[in-house]
Design an enzyme around this catalytic site. Sequence first.
Site, PDB file in Angstrom:
ATOM      1  N   LYS A 131       0.818  -1.217   0.000  1.00  0.00           N
ATOM      2  CA  LYS A 131       0.000   0.000   0.000  1.00  0.00           C
ATOM      3  C   LYS A 131       0.855   1.272   0.000  1.00  0.00           C
ATOM      4  CE  LYS A 131      -4.220  -2.029   1.703  1.00  0.00           C
ATOM      5  NZ  LYS A 131      -3.786  -3.433   1.953  1.00  0.00           N
TER       6      LYS A 131
HETATM    7  C1  LIG Z   1      -4.439  -4.482   1.338  1.00  0.00           C
HETATM    8  C2  LIG Z   1      -3.665  -5.740   1.248  1.00  0.00           C
HETATM    9  C3  LIG Z   1      -4.039  -6.779   0.368  1.00  0.00           C
HETATM   10  C4  LIG Z   1      -5.302  -6.705  -0.485  1.00  0.00           C
HETATM   11  O1  LIG Z   1      -5.182  -5.780  -1.560  1.00  0.00           O
HETATM   12  P1  LIG Z   1      -6.482  -5.305  -2.354  1.00  0.00           P
HETATM   13  O2  LIG Z   1      -6.029  -4.179  -3.217  1.00  0.00           O
HETATM   14  O3  LIG Z   1      -7.459  -4.850  -1.295  1.00  0.00           O
HETATM   15  O4  LIG Z   1      -6.997  -6.457  -3.140  1.00  0.00           O
HETATM   16  C5  LIG Z   1      -3.231  -7.907   0.280  1.00  0.00           C
HETATM   17  N1  LIG Z   1      -2.128  -8.039   1.056  1.00  0.00           N
HETATM   18  C6  LIG Z   1      -1.734  -7.073   1.917  1.00  0.00           C
HETATM   19  C7  LIG Z   1      -0.516  -7.289   2.748  1.00  0.00           C
HETATM   20  C8  LIG Z   1      -2.481  -5.883   2.041  1.00  0.00           C
HETATM   21  O5  LIG Z   1      -2.080  -4.934   2.908  1.00  0.00           O
END
Ligand SMILES: *Cc1c(COP(=O)(O)O)cnc(C)c1O
Length: 452
Positions: free
Chosen positions: A110
């Site tokens: 993220k």
């Molecule tokens: C947010 C997150 C996901 C999921 O990603 P999306 O874009 O919501 O599909 C997967 N793994 C981790 C470690 C995350 O922080």
Amino acid sequence: MKFISTRGQTEPHTFSQAVAVGLAPDGGLFLPERLPDITPRLKSWQNLSYAQLCTEFMGIFATDIPEEVMGPLVQRSYAHFTHPSIAPLQKLDDHTYVLELFHGPTLAFKDFALQLLGNLYEAQCKRSGQSINVLGATSGDTGAAAIHGLLGKPSTAVFILYPEGRVSPLQERQMTCTGAGNVHAIAIDGSFDDAQRIIKNIFGDHEFSRQHHLSAVNSINLARVLAQCVYYLYAWLQLPEAKRSQVEFVVPTGNFGNIFAGWLLGEMGVPILGFKVATNRNDILHRLLTTGEYRMGAVQPSLAPSMDIQVASNFERFLYYELNCDAEKVREVMAQLKTTGTYRFENFDKSTFSSSCATDAEITAIIHRVHQHYNYVVDPHTACAFKELNPDRVSVVLATAHPAKFPDAIHAAIGHSPLHPLLEMLKSRPVVKHRLPADELAVKLFIKQRAV
Ligand SMILES: *Cc1c(COP(=O)(O)O)cnc(C)c1O
């Protein structure tokens, strides 16, 4: 370039406008009004650094931000990543690669979008002379990444609500040990749903929200989707040429934001054979892809908590294309989903997408197996993606978090757990958090006293 809403009842917005408002006024999500064909540019992008590639790519969309502004802004966004190539592609064997997306400040993918979004917000404050107060609820990774995207930035403050005692100790430290005066981590005495409800009510008070220049942090901002396209492109360009057209990206999926970005890049002409949606036991998307039915259920906690979702909020973007860009039809489907919690897709496009789901027991077993086989440690989210790889394709698995963030799950699987210096450093810093009741008025008062 302009951006339109999936629900078709919003005037086209510029990039900066769409980023500033987040959700479109008609309740839809923003998408580019047309998708560019980027294939003629691939050759010249071959040897660019990550930040250069990101600047070039974003420049196609953010046509209202001059390149001399965007270039340094992107450079700053990736300056705090601890790996020189930002998103290194590790080869495990001839048809298995891992794209490591965990070298940012909070050790999860993220950061790629939220570091950039933080700098876009800052540029916007400078341009408009207005301050911005970012508000969100989190059960873990998003809050930490949002906080680190805005850390210490002038004219901004960030308020993140989380349920006291229900985020992992390390995640809490990432939010509360920053030392920055503009960061307010609020532990509420309640559940994640309480936190979300409070945020929703506060935004529902338009007067309050306008008065304090509140902005939401969530997974649907247009800038997040576009920023996430870049690492797919970067990975594709790093693959040996003979393998590129064989590639399948395997993506640990919750809200469908990450994998949607990859799919969108494919729609811009980059030849990609497929995408695999990897879910944990919350398998709404796996069921959709295997049965054609989208049916919401109750969220079940798992070892991969950032994928514990009930509604894949970015799915609406894909739906828009799947329904041939018919916004009226999108409104119809979304309305039906809202009232009945279910929708059946006829002719769902299964040629590009496949899927898998992993239970907690499987996650533990996979972490063990991948470690044995490749001497490589994956976190519980990434483990879901290793459930079953297609032997006829070149798999690029997206590693969405660093394993050191989940020491208990890793220890249970392989008997020890890796450390990370960023996390170790946090352990010696004081925790600064504000404990509040799960009460809208209490949170509003808190914001009122500290908003910039
Ligand atoms: C947010 C997150 C996901 C999921 O990603 P999306 O874009 O919501 O599909 C997967 N793994 C981790 C470690 C995350 O922080």
